[in-house]
Structures are given as structure tokens and as C-alpha cells.
Design an enzyme around this catalytic site. Structure first.
Site, PDB file in Angstrom:
ATOM      1  N   GLY A 106       0.806  -1.224   0.000  1.00  7.77           N
ATOM      2  CA  GLY A 106       0.000   0.000   0.000  1.00  7.77           C
ATOM      3  C   GLY A 106       0.835   1.267   0.000  1.00  7.77           C
ATOM      4  O   GLY A 106       0.310   2.346   0.254  1.00  7.77           O
ATOM      5  N   ALA A 111       3.591   2.085  -8.735  1.00 10.54           N
ATOM      6  CA  ALA A 111       3.491   3.405  -9.385  1.00 10.54           C
ATOM      7  C   ALA A 111       4.820   4.137  -9.294  1.00 10.54           C
ATOM      8  O   ALA A 111       5.212   4.866 -10.220  1.00 10.54           O
ATOM      9  CB  ALA A 111       2.387   4.226  -8.729  1.00 10.54           C
ATOM     10  N   ASP A 153      -2.791   6.852  -6.456  1.00 10.24           N
ATOM     11  CA  ASP A 153      -1.389   6.453  -6.243  1.00 10.24           C
ATOM     12  C   ASP A 153      -0.472   7.141  -7.244  1.00 10.24           C
ATOM     13  O   ASP A 153       0.511   7.783  -6.875  1.00 10.24           O
ATOM     14  CB  ASP A 153      -1.226   4.932  -6.415  1.00 10.24           C
ATOM     15  CG  ASP A 153      -1.705   4.165  -5.208  1.00 10.24           C
ATOM     16  OD1 ASP A 153      -2.485   4.733  -4.421  1.00 10.24           O
ATOM     17  OD2 ASP A 153      -1.310   2.993  -5.057  1.00 10.24           O
TER      18      ASP A 153
HETATM   19  O1  PMV Z   1      -2.485   0.852  -3.547  1.00 10.30           O
HETATM   20  P1  PMV Z   1      -3.131   0.921  -2.212  1.00 10.30           P
HETATM   21  O2  PMV Z   1      -3.174  -0.371  -1.499  1.00 10.30           O
HETATM   22  O3  PMV Z   1      -2.633   2.078  -1.386  1.00 10.30           O
HETATM   23  O4  PMV Z   1      -4.692   1.226  -2.420  1.00 10.30           O
HETATM   24  C1  PMV Z   1      -5.122   2.278  -3.167  1.00 10.30           C
HETATM   25  C2  PMV Z   1      -6.336   2.854  -2.578  1.00 10.30           C
HETATM   26  C3  PMV Z   1      -7.682   2.251  -2.957  1.00 10.30           C
HETATM   27  O5  PMV Z   1      -8.615   3.296  -2.719  1.00 10.30           O
HETATM   28  C4  PMV Z   1      -8.010   1.070  -2.069  1.00 10.30           C
HETATM   29  C5  PMV Z   1      -7.775   1.803  -4.400  1.00 10.30           C
HETATM   30  C6  PMV Z   1      -7.726   2.941  -5.412  1.00 10.30           C
HETATM   31  O6  PMV Z   1      -7.570   2.624  -6.585  1.00 10.30           O
HETATM   32  O7  PMV Z   1      -7.881   4.116  -5.042  1.00 10.30           O
END
Ligand code: PMV
Length: 314
Positions: A106, A111, A153
Site C-alpha cells: 500500500g 506506481a 497512487d
Molecule cells: O495501492 P493501495 O493499497 O494504497 O490502495 C489504493 C487505494 C484504494 O482506494 C483502495 C484503491 C484505489 O484505486 O484508489
């Protein structure tokens, strides 16, 4: 032979994950002290090589056309960028990737690596890709990892500044009255963002009224948090983090380990804490007064955190 290097930051979501997929606003910030690095060196062989030692992945690219549907994200971003830079053949280079960012946690490792690759290639070629265009290219690769990502992200990582993000809206920077200190703790458990996002989608389909109310409230929390950041009210921000975490629990995306870390941070004196990102595993984040920093860090390790990092939002 020239060597070109570039890097990109990690990121953490402060408020609004999951609801952001449904058009609600969310807040995120870069973690500039945690980065992925890419270097390009020239060689005389035929193919372009991608060498990602940490991921134990190596690829050879001989054409910039897509060759298979399930190509790796690393191959995809290289091909997209070469197309963007008007190459017709891959150049004879090694692209070396090294990342400090734990994968599937997360913190935006995918990215970040995509961004660093595209930046290094554009520097190598001496041609500029605008941040706006780079953001689009990285988003295309994010789709491969996450299915239907909101785009938060790639946006926070490409622009490397704190953002108030809403799908389809122009980018809004976050204004912060005074620096705030956050501690991020990793459960050590991989965070399957795609699964968590799919499970929330099932909830929206199966119990639309209840789930939409939760998503709506998370969106309101993001709006309120933006205001509290401008006013520098840590106590209120802490309360909003707690409420956001409880709503994420109701969306079933937290876990025993995340809840344990969130509670440990509060008991050690954090203003507030919540899971961050896709959930189930990955990271949690706590807002702390710097005087409580050590106590909270120790409490998090004692409660099972595998890695703890501090970062200042300014
Ligand atoms: O990549 P992560 O695990 O930080 O999740 C992104 C956040 C979510 O809202 C769960 C998914 C998104 O595409 O915004």
C-alpha cells in the site's frame, strides 16, 4: 557510455481510500525519504534489458509493440514510454531497478517504479514528458496491477506533493498550516488491493444502502480533514482518523493485525490512527506529536509491526 539515474517517491493515503474509487475525495502524501531508483546504462547487445534485482525479475525487450496481453507492468511502462518518446526500436540499454519501497504494502511501489522508469528514459532521450502525460502513462500500468484504480497512487507519486484527490477533478494541492508528524507501520502481510477493492464492490452490490452511506461519510471525512489540515487541528484530525478506520472496518478491509497496530498507537498517545491503502495487510498510519514519537514507535513494534517509518507532512 553514459549512465542516467532517476527516482520516485513512495506514497501513503491519509484519508478516503476505497471511497475514492466511487468518486469521493481522498487525501494522500508522498514519502520522499522512501524511494525507487532507476539507472540506465548503454551496452552493445541487441535487446533492451530490464533488471529488477529486488523483485528477482529480468526481461529482454526486442520490439516496442505489445507482444502478449499479460506482459509485466515493468515491460508495459517501458514500451509505453518508448512509444511516447517516438522510438521505433528499443535502444540498447540496461534499465536497472532498485526499490526501498516494500511491495504489495500500500505504499505505491508499482506506481513509483513506473514513474522512475519513465523519467529515466525521458532523461536518457533528452525529451521531456509532462507530469500530466506521465501520470496518464503510469495510470495505464496501474490498471494492470489493480483492475480499476482511482488514480490516486500515480497522481501523488508523479507530482510528489500532498494532494486532495477526486477522480475526474483537476489536481488540488493540500494546504497545511504547520508540519505534522506521521508514523507508518507495516504489518508485514501483503496487501491484496485488487481483492479488497472487489470485496467492497460486492458490498455495494449486495447492500447498496448501507455501503453507500459508509462511502459517503468517508468522503465527508476527507473534506473535513482538508479543513483541519489548513487549521492545524491535530486533535480533530486524530478523531477523523479513528472514525475513518472504523468505517473501513465496516467495509471489511481491515484485519486483526491492522486493528492491533491502530489500537497500540492510540494507547501510546497518538492523536489518531487508521489503516492506510487497500487494507487486509499492508500499512497503518498514526498522527503523533513529535514528543510521543519514540513511545508510539516502540508500542507499534511491540504490537507486531515489521517496519516503522516516520514522515513529516509539510
Ligand atoms: O495501492 P493501495 O493499497 O494504497 O490502495 C489504493 C487505494 C484504494 O482506494 C483502495 C484503491 C484505489 O484505486 O484508489
Amino acid at each position: 557510455m553514459k549512465t542516467i539515474t532517476s527516482s520516485a517517491s513512495a506514497k501513503v493515503i491519509l484519508f478516503g481510500e476505497h471511497a475514492v474509487v466511487y468518486g469521493k475525495p481522498a487525501l494522500a502524501m508522498p514519502i520522499s525519504s522512501l524511494r525507487s531508483y532507476v539507472s540506465i546504462t548503454e551496452h552493445k547487445d541487441q535487446a533492451l534489458r530490464i533488471i529488477a534485482e529486488d523483485l528477482q525479475e529480468t526481461y529482454s525487450i526486442r520490439t516496442i509493440e505489445p507482444t502478449e496481453t499479460n506482459e509485466s507492468g515493468l515491460v508495459k511502462i517501458v514500451k509505453y514510454t518508448l512509444n511516447e518518446l517516438a522510438y521505433t526500436q528499443p535502444p540498447k540499454i540496461n534499465i536497472n531497478i532498485h526499490s526501498e519501497i516494500p511491495i504489495a504494502s500500500g505504499l505505491g511501489s508499482g506506481a513509483s517504479i513506473s514513474t522512475a522508469i519513465a523519467r529515466t528514459l525521458s532523461t536518457y532521450t533528452d525529451r521531456v514528458i509532462s507530469d500530466e502525460r506521465l501520470n496518464q502513462l503510469v495510470y495505464e500500468v496501474e490498471k494492470l496491477y489493480h483492475g480499476s484504480p482511482s488514480g490516486i497512487d500515480n497522481t501523488v507519486i508523479v507530482y510528489e506533493r500532498p494532494v486532495f484527490f477526486q477522480q475526474g477533478q483537476p489536481l488540488q494541492p493540500l494546504h497545511i498550516l504547520r508540519p505534522l508528524y506521521f508514523i507508518i507501520a507495516n504489518t508485514g502481510i501483503p496487501a491484496p488491493t485488487r481483492e479488497a477493492v472487489n470485496d467492497v464492490r460486492q458490498l455495494v452490490l449486495n447492500t447498496p444502502e448501507k455501503t453507500n452511506m459508509i462511502l459517503e461519510r468517508i468522503g465527508e471525512i476527507s473534506m473535513q480533514a482538508r479543513q483541519e489540515l489548513m487549521e492545524g487541528d491535530e486533535e480533530s484530525l486524530g478523531r477523523l482518523m479513528q472514525e475513518n478506520h472504523n468505517l473501513l472496518r465496516r467495509l471489511t478491509v481491515s484485519s486483526v493485525q491492522l486493528d492491533t497496530l491502530v489500537d497500540a498507537a492510540i494507547h501510546a498517545g497518538a492523536y489518531g490512527s487508521k489503516m492506510s491503502g487497500g487494507g487486509r495487510g499492508g500499512n497503518m498510519i498514526a498522527l503523533v506529536d513529535e514528543s510521543r514519537r519514540e513511545a508510539v514507535e516502540q508500542a507499534l513494534y511491540a504490537a507486531g509491526a515489521k517496519r516503522v517509518i516516520g514522515t513529516r507532512l509539510k
